[in-house]
Design an enzyme around this catalytic site. Structure first.
Site, short mmCIF file in Angstrom:
data_model
loop_
_atom_site.label_atom_id
_atom_site.label_comp_id
_atom_site.label_asym_id
_atom_site.label_seq_id
_atom_site.Cartn_x
_atom_site.Cartn_y
_atom_site.Cartn_z
N GLY A 178 -59.47 59.39 33.65
CA GLY A 178 -60.68 59.09 32.88
C GLY A 178 -60.85 57.59 32.69
O GLY A 178 -61.96 57.06 32.81
N ASP A 179 -59.76 56.90 32.40
CA ASP A 179 -59.83 55.45 32.21
C ASP A 179 -60.22 54.76 33.52
O ASP A 179 -60.97 53.79 33.53
CB ASP A 179 -58.46 54.91 31.75
CG ASP A 179 -57.91 55.69 30.59
OD1 ASP A 179 -58.72 56.22 29.80
OD2 ASP A 179 -56.67 55.80 30.47
N1 LIG Z 1 -58.23 67.51 39.57
C1 LIG Z 1 -59.00 66.49 39.97
N2 LIG Z 1 -59.47 66.44 41.25
C2 LIG Z 1 -60.26 65.43 41.66
N3 LIG Z 1 -60.66 64.43 40.87
C3 LIG Z 1 -60.23 64.41 39.58
C4 LIG Z 1 -59.36 65.44 39.07
N4 LIG Z 1 -59.09 65.17 37.77
C5 LIG Z 1 -59.77 64.03 37.48
N5 LIG Z 1 -60.46 63.58 38.55
C6 LIG Z 1 -61.39 62.42 38.63
O1 LIG Z 1 -61.26 61.61 37.49
C7 LIG Z 1 -62.44 61.69 36.66
C8 LIG Z 1 -62.04 61.72 35.19
O2 LIG Z 1 -61.18 62.81 34.97
P1 LIG Z 1 -61.10 63.62 33.59
O3 LIG Z 1 -59.84 64.43 33.68
O4 LIG Z 1 -62.35 64.36 33.37
O5 LIG Z 1 -60.99 62.45 32.52
P2 LIG Z 1 -60.07 62.36 31.20
O6 LIG Z 1 -58.75 61.84 31.71
O7 LIG Z 1 -60.78 61.36 30.35
O8 LIG Z 1 -60.00 63.74 30.61
C9 LIG Z 1 -63.16 62.97 37.14
O9 LIG Z 1 -64.55 62.92 36.89
C10 LIG Z 1 -62.83 62.94 38.64
O10 LIG Z 1 -63.63 62.01 39.35
O1 LIG Z 2 -54.67 56.61 22.70
P1 LIG Z 2 -54.43 58.07 23.03
O2 LIG Z 2 -55.63 58.92 22.76
O3 LIG Z 2 -53.16 58.58 22.38
O4 LIG Z 2 -54.21 58.17 24.58
C1 LIG Z 2 -53.24 57.40 25.23
C2 LIG Z 2 -52.90 58.00 26.54
O5 LIG Z 2 -54.08 58.09 27.30
C3 LIG Z 2 -53.89 57.52 28.58
O6 LIG Z 2 -54.53 56.28 28.55
C4 LIG Z 2 -54.46 58.41 29.64
O7 LIG Z 2 -55.82 58.71 29.35
P2 LIG Z 2 -56.72 59.58 30.29
O8 LIG Z 2 -55.83 60.51 31.08
O9 LIG Z 2 -57.68 60.27 29.36
O10 LIG Z 2 -57.44 58.61 31.20
C5 LIG Z 2 -52.41 57.32 28.75
O11 LIG Z 2 -52.14 56.18 29.52
C6 LIG Z 2 -51.92 57.18 27.34
O12 LIG Z 2 -50.65 57.70 27.19
#
Ligand SMILES: Nc1ncnc2c1ncn2[C@@H]1O[C@H](COP(=O)(O)OP(=O)(O)O)[C@@H](O)[C@H]1O
Ligand SMILES: O=P(O)(O)OC[C@H]1O[C@](O)(COP(=O)(O)O)[C@@H](O)[C@@H]1O
Length: 301
Positions: free
Chosen positions: A251-252
Site C-alpha cells: 500500500g505504501d
Molecule cells: N496479492 C496481490 N497481487 C498483486 N498485486 C497486489 C497484491 N497485493 C497488493 N498488491 C498491489 O499493491 C496495491 C496495494 O495493496 P493493498 O494490499 O490493497 O494495500 P495495503 O497494504 O494498504 O492494504 C494493490 O492495489 C496492488 O496494486
Molecule cells: O503504523 P502502523 O499502522 O502500525 O503500520 C506500520 C506497518 O505498516 C507497514 O508500513 C506496512 O504497511 P502496508 O502493508 O499497509 O503498506 C509496515 O512497514 C509497518 O510495520
C-alpha cells in the site's frame, strides 16, 4: 521537495513458516528478512527507487532506531529523524504461513519537546512541497495529532497525502488533503460495512470526497485499485500477473508510485498506473519494490 512523516517507524521482521502458524507451540522459520519500515519510510524508500528526491521525517529511538537510520542511509534514503531519549524503535513481526499475520508494536513514547521539534521542521514547508503523513501514531499522542499538523499547514500551498485509518483519517478530511489511500477494508470500517462491489466502493469514496478529500485512492490488494479523482472521474485498474512473495508495504509503495506519477505528468491515469506497478512490484518481491521490478510490471499494464 517531498517529505514523509512516520510517527512510529519499525523494523519489519518478516518470518516464513513451512506450514500454518501453530498456536501454543514452538514454530521454526524457514526464511526471514528484515525491512526498514513504517508507512512513511516505505513511501520514502520507493520514491527514492523511482528517483524522486525526498526526506523521511519521524521519530527513532535506541539501537533499533540507529539500525533503521543507518540502513536507510546505506540505501541512499535521505532522513532527518528526531532522536528520542528513551525507549526503542519497535520491531513489527510479519508471519508468512500461508496466510499473513502481523503483530505491530506500540512504539516508544514521544514527548512534548520531541513534537515541538517536528513542528519546527514542518513549519519550514511551503508552496511546491508535498507532505505524506502515513501510519499509526503511538498511544501517548493525542488522537488529533494529524489534524493539528494540517491546521498549521493550511493556506501554505503544501500538497498533503494522508494514509491512516479510522478517526485519524476522517478528522483530516475537512483540511482538503490532496490524496487519501484507504484499502477497501479500511474504507468499509469507516462506514461500518463490508464493501464488495466497485459501486459500493465508489459510493463510499464519494462520501469521503464530500467531506473534503480531493482524490480518494482505494487499494484492494489482488483486486487492484479504484481512484475517484478530484474531477469526479472514476479510474479502475487491475493488477499485473506475478507471484506474491510478501505484500508488507504494498500500500505504501502504491502511494509512492501514485505521487511520483502525478508529480511527473499531472495525469491521474498515469499516476494510478505507476502506483499499481509499484504496489504490485512490492507484493511480488521479498523486500520493497525496486526500479527494475516496477519498470518490468509497467510494461505489462
Ligand atoms: N496479492 C496481490 N497481487 C498483486 N498485486 C497486489 C497484491 N497485493 C497488493 N498488491 C498491489 O499493491 C496495491 C496495494 O495493496 P493493498 O494490499 O490493497 O494495500 P495495503 O497494504 O494498504 O492494504 C494493490 O492495489 C496492488 O496494486
Ligand atoms: O503504523 P502502523 O499502522 O502500525 O503500520 C506500520 C506497518 O505498516 C507497514 O508500513 C506496512 O504497511 P502496508 O502493508 O499497509 O503498506 C509496515 O512497514 C509497518 O510495520
Amino acid at each position: 521537495m517531498i517529505y514523509t512523516v512516520t510517527f512510529n517507524p519499525a523494523i519489519d521482521y518478516v518470518v516464513h513458516l513451512p506450514g500454518s502458524l501453530q498456536l501454543d507451540a514452538v514454530n521454526r522459520t524457514t526464511q526471514e528478512e528484515y525491512q526498514f519500515g513504517g508507512k512513511g519510510i516505505n513511501v520514502s524508500s520507493v520514491l527514492n527507487a523511482l528517483g524522486c528526491e525526498n526526506t523521511a521525517l519521524g521519530f527513532v529511538a535506541g539501537p533499533t532506531g540507529r539500525w533503521l537510520e543507518d540502513g536507510l542511509r546505506a540505501q541512499g534514503v535521505h532522513t532527518d529523524f528526531i532522536h528520542l531519549d528513551e525507549g526503542v524503535t519497535r520491531i513489527n513481526v510479519k508471519i508468512k504461513a500461508g496466510e499473513e499475520t502481523e503483530i505491530n508494536g506500540l512504539g516508544p513514547r514521544i514527548g512534548e519537546a520531541d513534537m515541538a521539534q517536528l513542528t519546527a521542521q514542518l513549519d519550514r514547508l511551503g508552496p511546491g512541497d508535498a507532505l505524506v503523513l502515513a501510519g499509526s501514531i503511538p498511544a501517548c499522542l493525542a488522537g488529533d495529532t494529524y489534524e493539528k499538523i494540517l491546521v498549521r499547514l493550511e493556506g501554505r500551498g503544501v500538497q498533503v497525502v494522508v494514509d491512516a485509518t479510522r478517526d485519524l483519517l476522517v478528522n483530516v478530511l475537512q483540511y482538503r488533503p490532496f490524496l487519501i489511500k484507504p484499502n477497501n477494508h479500511e474504507l468499509g470500517e469507516i462506514f461500518g460495512r463490508v464493501l464488495t462491489t466497485d459501486a459500493e466502493i465508489t459510493a463510499c469514496a464519494a462520501m469521503l470526497q464530500a467531506r473534503g478529500a480531493r482524490n480518494v485512492l482505494v487499494s484492494m490488494a489482488g483486486d487492484g485499485a479504484l481512484l475517484l479523482d478530484e474531477h469526479g472521474v472514476t479510474h479502475r485498474m487491475g493488477v499485473p500477473k506475478g507471484k506474491v512473495l510478501n505484500s508488507v508495504g504494498a500500500g505504501d509503495s502504491m502511494v509512492a508510485g501514485f505521487l511520483a506519477g502525478y508529480l511527473q505528468k499531472g495525469d491521474y491515469d498515469w499516476a494510478l498506473k505507476l502506483g499499481t506497478a509499484a504496489g504490485s512490484a512490492t507484493a511480488f518481491s521479498l523486500g520493497l519494490a525496486t526500479r527494475e521490478k516496477i519498470d518490468e510490471l509497467l510494461a505489462t499494464l
